[in-house]
Motif scaffolding. Structure first.
Motif, mmCIF file in Angstrom:
data_model
loop_
_atom_site.group_PDB
_atom_site.id
_atom_site.type_symbol
_atom_site.label_atom_id
_atom_site.label_comp_id
_atom_site.label_asym_id
_atom_site.label_seq_id
_atom_site.Cartn_x
_atom_site.Cartn_y
_atom_site.Cartn_z
ATOM 1 N N ILE A 193 0.836 -1.197 0.000
ATOM 2 C CA ILE A 193 0.000 0.000 0.000
ATOM 3 C C ILE A 193 0.872 1.248 0.000
ATOM 4 O O ILE A 193 0.552 2.255 -0.637
ATOM 5 C CB ILE A 193 -0.965 -0.022 1.204
ATOM 6 C CG1 ILE A 193 -1.850 -1.278 1.139
ATOM 7 C CG2 ILE A 193 -1.828 1.239 1.233
ATOM 8 C CD1 ILE A 193 -2.639 -1.532 2.410
ATOM 9 N N ALA A 237 -11.425 0.538 -2.005
ATOM 10 C CA ALA A 237 -10.456 -0.555 -2.178
ATOM 11 C C ALA A 237 -11.183 -1.696 -2.871
ATOM 12 O O ALA A 237 -11.999 -2.380 -2.248
ATOM 13 C CB ALA A 237 -9.884 -1.020 -0.844
ATOM 14 N N HIS A 254 -6.226 -3.179 -1.110
ATOM 15 C CA HIS A 254 -5.404 -2.201 -1.834
ATOM 16 C C HIS A 254 -6.265 -1.013 -2.249
ATOM 17 O O HIS A 254 -7.239 -1.180 -2.986
ATOM 18 C CB HIS A 254 -4.757 -2.843 -3.059
ATOM 19 C CG HIS A 254 -3.832 -3.958 -2.701
ATOM 20 N ND1 HIS A 254 -4.239 -5.278 -2.653
ATOM 21 C CD2 HIS A 254 -2.524 -3.954 -2.344
ATOM 22 C CE1 HIS A 254 -3.215 -6.032 -2.283
ATOM 23 N NE2 HIS A 254 -2.163 -5.254 -2.089
ATOM 24 N N PRO A 255 -5.915 0.190 -1.807
ATOM 25 C CA PRO A 255 -6.763 1.351 -2.085
ATOM 26 C C PRO A 255 -6.849 1.678 -3.577
ATOM 27 O O PRO A 255 -5.900 1.497 -4.331
ATOM 28 C CB PRO A 255 -6.078 2.494 -1.321
ATOM 29 C CG PRO A 255 -5.247 1.820 -0.288
ATOM 30 C CD PRO A 255 -4.798 0.536 -0.905
ATOM 31 N N GLY A 280 -9.112 5.879 -2.468
ATOM 32 C CA GLY A 280 -8.636 5.405 -1.172
ATOM 33 C C GLY A 280 -7.295 5.993 -0.796
ATOM 34 O O GLY A 280 -7.064 6.382 0.358
#
Length: 220
Positions: free
Chosen positions: A18, A197, A202-203, A207
């Protein structure tokens, strides 16, 4: 109180994918996620206060992986501020992992504490970002595995104690806490988790923008 970023401050972002966000493929080494957004927004708002921004996140890393490279990748850079986001890979991926290894909350806590102790001794300002998991419904793809709701609930049960570890360590060390799990839960309730996400971990660009905005509220 907020952290004051003075001219010449060095800020280090570190953690897992991330934070990594393909940093080695980016021109400035910051990647394409929230560290880049933080740096860009800060530089836009404060052209009179130049800050050195560094990113040593590596995709897939756990707290123990950070510990193995901590001296070379973090301590030797002598940063003034260190921002850490780690924990999602310490979560219950063991439900699909071939080695079946389970990382206990107490082991996660001990390893994370060993990361923070030398920084605190050096007087480094700390920002701890909670690991997070958004409630994506149905079967999704995470890596090569199809994850159903039952597995995701197991992950949540495994992650919650580790989120609590991060909160407790923030209190112990007087660190600034970015309560990302709660933030994303509120955002997901208003507009759906996939907006923030797509796989729950995972954004999306939105995000990452949310993380960056929350991070910038911790500094002055």
């Amino acid at each position: 109180m907020t952290i004051t970023l003075r001219p010449g401050t060095t800020v280090m972002f570190t953690g897992d994918s991330i934070t990594d966000s393909q940093r080695l493929e980016s021109e400035d080494g910051l990647g394409f996620g929230y560290p880049l957004r933080v740096a860009g927004e800060w530089n836009f708002r404060h052209p009179d206060r130049p800050v050195t921004w560094l990113n040593t996140g590596i995709a897939g890393h756990k707290a123990s992986d950070l510990e193995a490279r901590w001296q070379a990748d973090v301590l030797d850079a002598h940063p003034d501020v260190v921002s850490i986001l780690v924990g999602v890979n310490d979560m219950g991926w063991h439900t699909i992992a071939p080695d079946g290894h389970v990382i206990l909350a107490e082991d996660f806590a001990a390893g994370y504490d060993r990361l923070l102790a030398p920084l605190a001794e050096a007087g480094t300002e700390l920002i701890l970002i909670e690991p997070f998991l958004l409630p994506i419904s149905g079967t999704v793809v995470a890596g090569h595995a199809h994850i159903d709701d039952g597995v995701r609930k197991e992950w949540r049960a495994d992650l919650d104690p580790k989120i609590q570890v991060v909160r407790e360590l923030a209190r112990t060390y007087g660190a600034h806490l970015l309560a990302a799990d709660g933030m994303f839960a509120e955002l997901a309730a208003a507009s759906g988790p996939e907006h923030w996400a797509a796989d729950g971990v995972h954004p999306t660009p939105a995000g990452h923008a949310a993380l960056a905005e929350a991070w910038l509220r911790l500094v002055a």
